[in-house]
Design a protein around this motif. Structure first.
Motif, PDB file in Angstrom:
ATOM      1  N   ALA A  33     -12.918  25.099  40.540  1.00 54.68           N
ATOM      2  CA  ALA A  33     -14.212  25.584  39.300  1.00 54.68           C
ATOM      3  C   ALA A  33     -13.085  26.956  39.110  1.00 54.68           C
ATOM      4  O   ALA A  33     -12.947  26.954  37.359  1.00 54.68           O
ATOM      5  CB  ALA A  33     -15.120  26.774  40.212  1.00 54.68           C
ATOM      6  N   ALA A  34     -11.882  27.730  39.575  1.00 54.01           N
ATOM      7  CA  ALA A  34     -11.566  28.860  39.197  1.00 54.01           C
ATOM      8  C   ALA A  34     -10.145  27.285  37.916  1.00 54.01           C
ATOM      9  O   ALA A  34     -10.136  28.390  37.051  1.00 54.01           O
ATOM     10  CB  ALA A  34     -10.989  29.421  39.871  1.00 54.01           C
ATOM     11  N   LEU A  35      -9.702  26.723  38.633  1.00 55.13           N
ATOM     12  CA  LEU A  35      -8.802  26.316  38.114  1.00 55.13           C
ATOM     13  C   LEU A  35      -9.391  25.413  36.583  1.00 55.13           C
ATOM     14  O   LEU A  35      -9.163  24.899  35.615  1.00 55.13           O
ATOM     15  CB  LEU A  35      -8.188  24.556  38.690  1.00 55.13           C
ATOM     16  CG  LEU A  35      -7.376  24.715  40.110  1.00 55.13           C
ATOM     17  CD1 LEU A  35      -6.808  24.118  40.753  1.00 55.13           C
ATOM     18  CD2 LEU A  35      -6.586  26.286  39.436  1.00 55.13           C
ATOM     19  N   ILE A  36     -10.596  24.923  36.773  1.00 52.65           N
ATOM     20  CA  ILE A  36     -10.926  24.196  35.597  1.00 52.65           C
ATOM     21  C   ILE A  36     -11.582  25.466  34.506  1.00 52.65           C
ATOM     22  O   ILE A  36     -11.552  25.239  33.850  1.00 52.65           O
ATOM     23  CB  ILE A  36     -12.721  23.762  36.159  1.00 52.65           C
ATOM     24  CG1 ILE A  36     -12.234  21.949  37.211  1.00 52.65           C
ATOM     25  CG2 ILE A  36     -13.354  23.216  34.672  1.00 52.65           C
ATOM     26  CD1 ILE A  36     -13.459  21.751  37.332  1.00 52.65           C
ATOM     27  N   ALA A  37     -11.312  26.752  34.633  1.00 51.83           N
ATOM     28  CA  ALA A  37     -11.944  27.487  34.351  1.00 51.83           C
ATOM     29  C   ALA A  37     -10.479  27.813  33.322  1.00 51.83           C
ATOM     30  O   ALA A  37     -10.398  27.921  32.284  1.00 51.83           O
ATOM     31  CB  ALA A  37     -12.540  28.967  35.004  1.00 51.83           C
ATOM     32  N   PHE A  95     -13.990  15.334  26.376  1.00 47.88           N
ATOM     33  CA  PHE A  95     -12.815  14.430  27.156  1.00 47.88           C
ATOM     34  C   PHE A  95     -11.524  15.784  27.597  1.00 47.88           C
ATOM     35  O   PHE A  95     -11.702  14.950  29.731  1.00 47.88           O
ATOM     36  CB  PHE A  95     -11.743  14.395  25.853  1.00 47.88           C
ATOM     37  CG  PHE A  95     -10.166  13.150  26.107  1.00 47.88           C
ATOM     38  CD1 PHE A  95     -10.308  11.831  26.450  1.00 47.88           C
ATOM     39  CD2 PHE A  95      -9.401  13.808  27.262  1.00 47.88           C
ATOM     40  CE1 PHE A  95      -9.584  11.380  26.349  1.00 47.88           C
ATOM     41  CE2 PHE A  95      -8.742  12.985  27.999  1.00 47.88           C
ATOM     42  CZ  PHE A  95      -8.880  11.475  27.361  1.00 47.88           C
ATOM     43  N   GLY A  96     -11.722  16.811  27.447  1.00 47.54           N
ATOM     44  CA  GLY A  96     -11.133  17.638  28.422  1.00 47.54           C
ATOM     45  C   GLY A  96     -12.075  17.915  29.777  1.00 47.54           C
ATOM     46  O   GLY A  96     -11.078  18.061  30.889  1.00 47.54           O
ATOM     47  N   GLU A  97     -13.649  18.271  29.441  1.00 46.80           N
ATOM     48  CA  GLU A  97     -14.184  18.011  30.611  1.00 46.80           C
ATOM     49  C   GLU A  97     -14.171  17.113  31.457  1.00 46.80           C
ATOM     50  O   GLU A  97     -14.249  17.208  32.596  1.00 46.80           O
ATOM     51  CB  GLU A  97     -15.381  18.855  30.145  1.00 46.80           C
ATOM     52  CG  GLU A  97     -15.649  20.361  29.714  1.00 46.80           C
ATOM     53  CD  GLU A  97     -15.244  20.124  28.006  1.00 46.80           C
ATOM     54  OE1 GLU A  97     -14.927  21.420  27.349  1.00 46.80           O
ATOM     55  OE2 GLU A  97     -14.709  19.481  26.783  1.00 46.80           O
ATOM     56  N   THR A  98     -14.086  15.957  31.088  1.00 44.82           N
ATOM     57  CA  THR A  98     -14.390  14.603  31.998  1.00 44.82           C
ATOM     58  C   THR A  98     -13.389  14.791  32.807  1.00 44.82           C
ATOM     59  O   THR A  98     -13.047  13.773  33.647  1.00 44.82           O
ATOM     60  CB  THR A  98     -15.034  13.976  30.852  1.00 44.82           C
ATOM     61  OG1 THR A  98     -16.146  13.439  29.986  1.00 44.82           O
ATOM     62  CG2 THR A  98     -15.200  12.277  31.791  1.00 44.82           C
ATOM     63  N   LEU A 100     -11.052  16.507  33.640  1.00 42.83           N
ATOM     64  CA  LEU A 100     -11.442  17.860  34.798  1.00 42.83           C
ATOM     65  C   LEU A 100     -12.207  17.022  35.689  1.00 42.83           C
ATOM     66  O   LEU A 100     -11.670  17.339  37.232  1.00 42.83           O
ATOM     67  CB  LEU A 100     -11.501  19.059  34.525  1.00 42.83           C
ATOM     68  CG  LEU A 100     -10.337  19.759  33.906  1.00 42.83           C
ATOM     69  CD1 LEU A 100     -10.806  20.895  32.755  1.00 42.83           C
ATOM     70  CD2 LEU A 100      -8.729  20.314  34.055  1.00 42.83           C
ATOM     71  N   GLY A 101     -13.311  16.547  34.782  1.00 44.66           N
ATOM     72  CA  GLY A 101     -14.091  16.958  36.155  1.00 44.66           C
ATOM     73  C   GLY A 101     -13.525  15.012  37.095  1.00 44.66           C
ATOM     74  O   GLY A 101     -13.871  14.891  38.746  1.00 44.66           O
TER      75      GLY A 101
END
Length: 432
Positions: A33-37, A95-98, A100-101
């Motif tokens: 969660a921290a790395l995604i943020a 795209f970026g959120e996908t 990271l997921g």
């Protein structure tokens, strides 16, 4: 006395909680969660390559304009396009959120295998906690590049190597066709395992299959174009060898400078001797790989057990790729996770030193990129010193790894039965 006893109970309860799977998974969620943020909101555009380059490649292919690696030569092997295309599943805006997921799911699957199905062993727990700490220390770059997709393939391939060599060969070969570096781990398997012929046959068959499909799709020579694209690069600013010219800039040499290459999309060093140095990196890298091969073959020929030989051999191959690389991008440090995790699973006490050195390299990488990367691009002395420290840590890792591979080949130091090199519970999980 009651207070003392009562104080011990909460402490014992905390230790018991931290030793369980729940704590590891909670830490996994917090770290990711921290790395995604950080990737989405931190300064320095840490997700810039994903949203600014990978997304454009994927959208162009989806629109029928150009397929990288098929219609045009590409810097990556052909399978690198798979996670990029998959990240368009919810549209370009996401795209970026996908992406990271997708990386988070791959990491979760890897952690699940690492923790195993039976009672959690101490060695696996140590390896899992180290990996999560390593990701946190490395920062957003741990998720925000194509290398992050290859690390789970590499880690699973090594963890399953001795017990399931065919599956390991498949995973590592797929990883190599996403980003070349896991091919070095295939070489480590061929040297360390007794079932090396199976590894070779599967890796070759799968590679020919991938090439065949690429050619049928119209790739032609572009299917292996990534080889020429890499060879044509200059000396990138983060490359270990570039440190010499960065210190020349610090010393005030007017003939050396840093500039952006719009064709390769990287910052490179320019000045007297740079072109020769960039050319020399390829033969020097070849010499380093051959040296590791020779020491590894010697150890295997003298009967070194898999548990003693494979982890340092894999580490030596990875570090020689890092030290001899003309690119040296910060995300390359993620490669260290696979051999170090294997070493911690099999021999945690012996792998304490490389675990600390790799963690140190992660911290220095995070300090340089992405937040204050601009200071390195102007050759600020403090940041050149940080990069120099990182190169020194990598050199120490190589020395440690090659020494352990050499020691694994000493007949007098080796037990007749190699099973003692791998914990019994881990043999049941497929490591042996």
């Amino acid at each position: 006395m009651p207070d003392r006893v009562g104080g011990r109970r909460p402490a014992r309860g905390i230790r018991r909680f931290l030793a369980g799977r729940t704590a590891v998974w909670l830490a996994f969620a917090l770290v990711h969660a921290a790395l995604i943020a950080l990737n989405l909101f931190a300064q320095g555009l840490p997700l810039g390559d994903v949203t600014g380059v990978y997304r454009i490649w994927a959208e162009n292919a989806a629109a029928g304009y150009a397929r990288m690696g098929i219609d045009l030569p590409w810097v990556y092997p052909i399978l690198a396009f798979a996670p990029m295309a998959a990240s368009l599943a919810f549209g370009g805006a996401w795209f970026g959120e996908t992406w990271l997921g997708l990386v988070t799911v791959l990491n979760a699957l890897t952690l699940s295998v690492l923790l195993g199905r039976t009672r959690l062993s101490r060695t696996r727990r140590v390896a899992a906690w180290w990996w999560l700490g390593f990701l946190a220390l490395l920062g957003p770059i741990a998720l925000g590049r194509i290398d992050a997709v290859t690390v789970p393939f590499a880690m699973l391939g090594l963890v399953w190597a001795a017990g399931r060599p065919r599956l390991a060969a498949v995973l590592l070969t797929i990883g190599a066709w996403i980003k070349v570096w896991p091919a070095a781990l295939v070489a480590a398997l061929v040297i360390a395992l007794r079932r090396r012929a199976e590894v070779v046959m599967i890796a070759l068959a799968l590679s020919f299959g991938i090439l065949g499909v690429s050619v049928l799709a119209g790739a032609g020579a572009n299917a292996i174009g990534f080889i020429g694209e890499q060879a044509g690069r200059g000396l990138q600013v983060e490359a270990p060898l570039a440190v010499l010219w960065l210190w020349a800039i610090v010393a005030g040499d007017p003939g050396v400078h840093i500039a952006y290459d719009r064709e390769i999309l990287t910052y490179q060093v320019y000045g007297p001797g740079v072109e020769l140095a960039a050319w020399l990196t390829t033969p020097l890298l070849a010499v380093g790989v051959v040296a590791v091969l020779a020491v590894g073959i010697r150890a295997a020929g003298r009967g070194a057990p898999v548990g003693r030989l494979l982890p340092p051999l894999a580490l030596a191959f990875v570090v020689v790729l890092l030290l001899g690389n003309k690119v040296g991008s910060p995300q390359f440090v993620t490669w260290l996770a696979a051999p170090v995790v294997l070493g911690l699973v099999l021999r945690p006490a012996r792998f304490a030193v490389p675990a600390l050195l790799a963690a140190g390299a992660a911290i220095l990488t995070h300090l340089i990129y992405p937040y204050w990367y601009g200071w390195l691009l102007v050759a600020d002395p403090a940041f050149v010193l940080l990069l120099t420290g990182k190169v020194v840590l990598l050199a120490l890792l190589f020395v440690w790894a090659i020494q352990r591979v050499w020691q694994a080949g000493k007949r007098a130091a080796l037990p007749v039965d190699s099973g003692s090199a791998v914990p019994a519970r881990d043999r049941q999980e497929g490591l042996r």
